[in-house]
Design a protein around this motif. Structure first.
Motif, PDB file in Angstrom:
ATOM      1  N   UNK A   1     -18.849 -22.081   8.599  1.00  0.00           N
ATOM      2  CA  UNK A   1     -19.150 -20.687   8.949  1.00  0.00           C
ATOM      3  C   UNK A   1     -20.300 -20.162   8.092  1.00  0.00           C
ATOM      4  N   UNK A   2     -20.288 -20.503   6.829  1.00  0.00           N
ATOM      5  CA  UNK A   2     -21.383 -20.105   5.934  1.00  0.00           C
ATOM      6  C   UNK A   2     -22.706 -20.726   6.378  1.00  0.00           C
TER       7      UNK A   2
ATOM      8  N   UNK B   1     -20.857 -13.442   8.573  1.00  0.00           N
ATOM      9  CA  UNK B   1     -20.635 -12.350   7.622  1.00  0.00           C
ATOM     10  C   UNK B   1     -19.164 -12.001   7.436  1.00  0.00           C
ATOM     11  N   UNK B   2     -18.377 -12.106   8.531  1.00  0.00           N
ATOM     12  CA  UNK B   2     -16.948 -11.787   8.494  1.00  0.00           C
ATOM     13  C   UNK B   2     -16.202 -12.928   9.174  1.00  0.00           C
ATOM     14  N   UNK B   3     -15.195 -13.469   8.500  1.00  0.00           N
ATOM     15  CA  UNK B   3     -14.394 -14.532   9.106  1.00  0.00           C
ATOM     16  C   UNK B   3     -12.931 -14.111   9.093  1.00  0.00           C
ATOM     17  N   UNK B   4     -12.229 -14.445  10.176  1.00  0.00           N
ATOM     18  CA  UNK B   4     -10.813 -14.101  10.295  1.00  0.00           C
ATOM     19  C   UNK B   4     -10.020 -15.351  10.634  1.00  0.00           C
ATOM     20  N   UNK B   5      -8.891 -15.552   9.940  1.00  0.00           N
ATOM     21  CA  UNK B   5      -8.004 -16.669  10.204  1.00  0.00           C
ATOM     22  C   UNK B   5      -6.885 -16.225  11.148  1.00  0.00           C
ATOM     23  N   UNK B   6      -6.099 -17.190  11.621  1.00  0.00           N
ATOM     24  CA  UNK B   6      -4.995 -16.890  12.533  1.00  0.00           C
ATOM     25  C   UNK B   6      -3.810 -16.295  11.782  1.00  0.00           C
TER      26      UNK B   6
ATOM     27  N   UNK C   1     -18.370 -16.641  -3.113  1.00  0.00           N
ATOM     28  CA  UNK C   1     -19.292 -17.776  -3.053  1.00  0.00           C
ATOM     29  C   UNK C   1     -20.198 -17.706  -1.835  1.00  0.00           C
ATOM     30  N   UNK C   2     -19.637 -17.297  -0.689  1.00  0.00           N
ATOM     31  CA  UNK C   2     -20.382 -17.327   0.568  1.00  0.00           C
ATOM     32  C   UNK C   2     -20.834 -15.945   1.034  1.00  0.00           C
ATOM     33  N   UNK C   3     -20.626 -14.902   0.199  1.00  0.00           N
ATOM     34  CA  UNK C   3     -21.036 -13.548   0.566  1.00  0.00           C
ATOM     35  C   UNK C   3     -20.450 -13.167   1.934  1.00  0.00           C
ATOM     36  N   UNK C   4     -19.157 -13.312   2.062  1.00  0.00           N
ATOM     37  CA  UNK C   4     -18.486 -13.210   3.358  1.00  0.00           C
ATOM     38  C   UNK C   4     -17.208 -12.386   3.228  1.00  0.00           C
TER      39      UNK C   4
END
Length: 541
Positions: A262-263, A268-273, A312-315
């Motif tokens: 993803x990085x 910018x925004x990640x969502x898990x289940x 780390x990933x600015x996320x």
């Protein structure tokens, strides 16, 4: 020739330069022919192909898990081979680590030497691609339940279709396909170019990677507000009989790989289940060992990992977990923790609606959330989290919109036999009705539990919940939506969106302007009165 023998034979040819002796008919001279090297353009011709790091003379089949000489004729011959075609069919793509029932059987061998598991006995038994697993039963299975020698057929992931979109593309003529997709999915959403290294990483690690762009109209005074979101769906990695810490650590490792991709894709925004760190074991009604997965939302191992990744990933990371609230009597909650791209915990929100349908026995573990409809102002936009069952309640979606959300994530865990016909409708409808983006995420795979449980429907006891069908997607406020991720594989969906589209749709359709909240506020207030009488006008007959 077995796969192992074939690989050994290929390895013998893994030399810096392969010399091929060719006899010319005219003068019998011997000429040298240099081996081909891996070419990037081959990636466009073979979806299963990946380079081999550090060796340009070799190629790798991500389906067969086999190394090949990097020559176009060999690649074409391999693609035509029966072995490759069978593997590409689906079931053989799934390693034992991603097939919990196989892990369960292997695990039992450790507990009871009377149970013999032979991986080589796995084979296809008919055209529907079932897998036959033959093993000898020992004392772990009573003779009343099984005979001493028994064939057990289990439905492999390959029996499930990969995606509806694949079927449409395979059977609808190309000149009609675009119009069919427009009718089904709204305005055309173009694919987004991905870094080659990201696609290679996804292929080598066996997960689906798709990317799309949802545009808004260009404006004179307001610049585009571009944000990239990532949705991650995944199977559990280890069998449900493995130690709790091992199960969670394996899932952490798997999802971390996908966050890294993803990085690479600029997310910018990640969502898990929903409750992504554990099996969705609430169907069993057992408190141990499943309650041991619960953890502190601030100082627990999952939040600490996500803080590290976010910084780390600015996320921004949305991490739905099973929460242990130690301050209030060790209460359990179904909770999403929101971590800022700075690495700080921005806050948490809890599941508003708890199902009481089928095997979804969640109300025996936790109750309805008490955090309302929080919206989180992040550097990349205003986001909210509507956890799983809340997607069935239009008022729930509405309140996030009233509170100003521009993107609402819906981390879920739901099975095909119950909800799949609803899946593509609800989040999309919410995006239209509330003029925001919605992101629907569902886990994938079939989870097998050590003890049988019943569903209270008269059917026999069983040890699995059903197939979690993945199919994560993003819907836009204009009614368009992306194609889904796979129904059977882990996956990362990357979507670039312009948040200006939220306001543009409000201006065009006026849904918020014509919403009449005052009308419904009074009607709902009246309906809550125990003495309420519905205003029904009756016919006389």
């Amino acid at each position: 020739m077995s796969r192992e023998e074939e690989n050994m034979k290929l390895e013998e040819h893994d030399v810096e330069t392969k010399i091929v002796l060719v006899k010319e008919h005219s003068n019998k001279k011997i000429q040298k022919h240099r081996a081909q090297r891996f070419r990037e353009e081959w990636l466009n011709s073979f979806e299963w192909l990946s380079p081999v790091a550090g060796n340009s003379l070799r190629a790798y089949c991500t389906y067969c898990k086999a190394k090949l000489n990097a020559e176009i004729t060999i690649l074409k011959r391999h693609e035509r081979s029966t072995k490759h075609k069978l593997t590409a069919g689906g079931a053989s793509r799934i390693s034992a680590s991603h097939f919990p029932l196989l892990n369960y059987i292997k695990k039992e061998k450790n507990y009871n030497s009377g149970l013999e598991f032979r991986p080589e006995s796995i084979k296809r038994v008919n055209s529907s691609e079932k897998i036959s697993i033959k093993f000898n039963t020992g004392s772990i299975l009573s003779e009343a339940q099984h005979s001493n020698q028994e064939n057990i057929e289990v439905m492999a992931e390959g029996d499930q279709i990969n995606s509806v979109e694949e079927i449409l593309e395979a059977y609808i003529p190309e000149n009609e396909l675009r119009e069919v997709k427009r009718i089904l999915y709204g305005n055309h959403i173009p694919t987004l170019d991905l870094p080659v290294k990201a696609q290679r990483f996804a292929d080598c690690n066996n997960f689906d990677l798709k990317a799309y762009a949802i545009h808004a109209q260009q404006e004179e005074l307001t610049p585009p507000r571009i944000v990239k979101v990532g949705l991650i769906q995944n199977q559990i990695v280890l069998a449900t009989t493995e130690p709790i810490e091992n199960q969670r650590t394996a899932i952490h490792s798997r999802v971390t790989e996908m966050v890294e991709v993803a990085f690479m894709c600029g997310v910018n925004i990640v969502c898990f289940q929903e409750v992504w760190t554990m099996p969705f074991a609430f169907c069993t009604r057992e408190k141990l060992p499943w309650c041991e997965f619960a953890e502190d939302p601030i100082n627990g191992p999952t939040t600490l990992l996500c803080q590290e990744l976010a910084k780390k990933f600015n996320m921004v990371i949305i991490s739905p977990i099973l929460e242990r609230d130690e301050i209030h009597g060790d209460t359990l909650w179904n909770t999403a923790v929101v971590i800022s791209n700075s690495g700080e915990v921005l806050g948490k929100t809890r599941k508003n609606h708890i199902p009481r349908v089928g095997d979804f026995n969640e109300s025996t573990y936790y109750m309805e959330g008490d955090t309302g409809h929080r919206v989180f102002q992040t550097q990349f936009g205003k986001i909210a989290v509507n956890i799983c069952y809340g997607r069935h309640h239009p008022q729930n979606w509405m309140m996030y919109g009233i509170n100003g959300a521009e993107i609402v994530f819906n981390p879920s865990a739901t099975i095909g036999g119950l909800s799949e016909p609803l899946w593509g409708i609800e989040a999309r409808n919410a995006a239209i009705a509330n003029s925001y983006f919605t992101c629907a995420i569902n886990r994938v795979g079939t989870e097998v539990y050590p003890n049988e449980f019943t569903s209270g429907d008269g059917n026999p006891a069983h040890r699995e919940f059903g197939h979690f069908y993945g199919s994560s997607y993003v819907a836009a406020p204009d009614g368009s939506r992306t194609p889904s991720l796979s129904r059977i594989r882990d996956g990362l969906l990357v979507v670039e969106m312009d948040l200006n589209l939220c306001r543009q749709v409000k201006d065009k359709w006026g849904f918020r302007m014509t919403q009449r909240l005052d009308l419904y506020a009074q009607a709902l207030t009246d309906a809550l009165d125990p003495k309420y009488q519905p205003p029904i006008v009756k016919d006389i007959y």
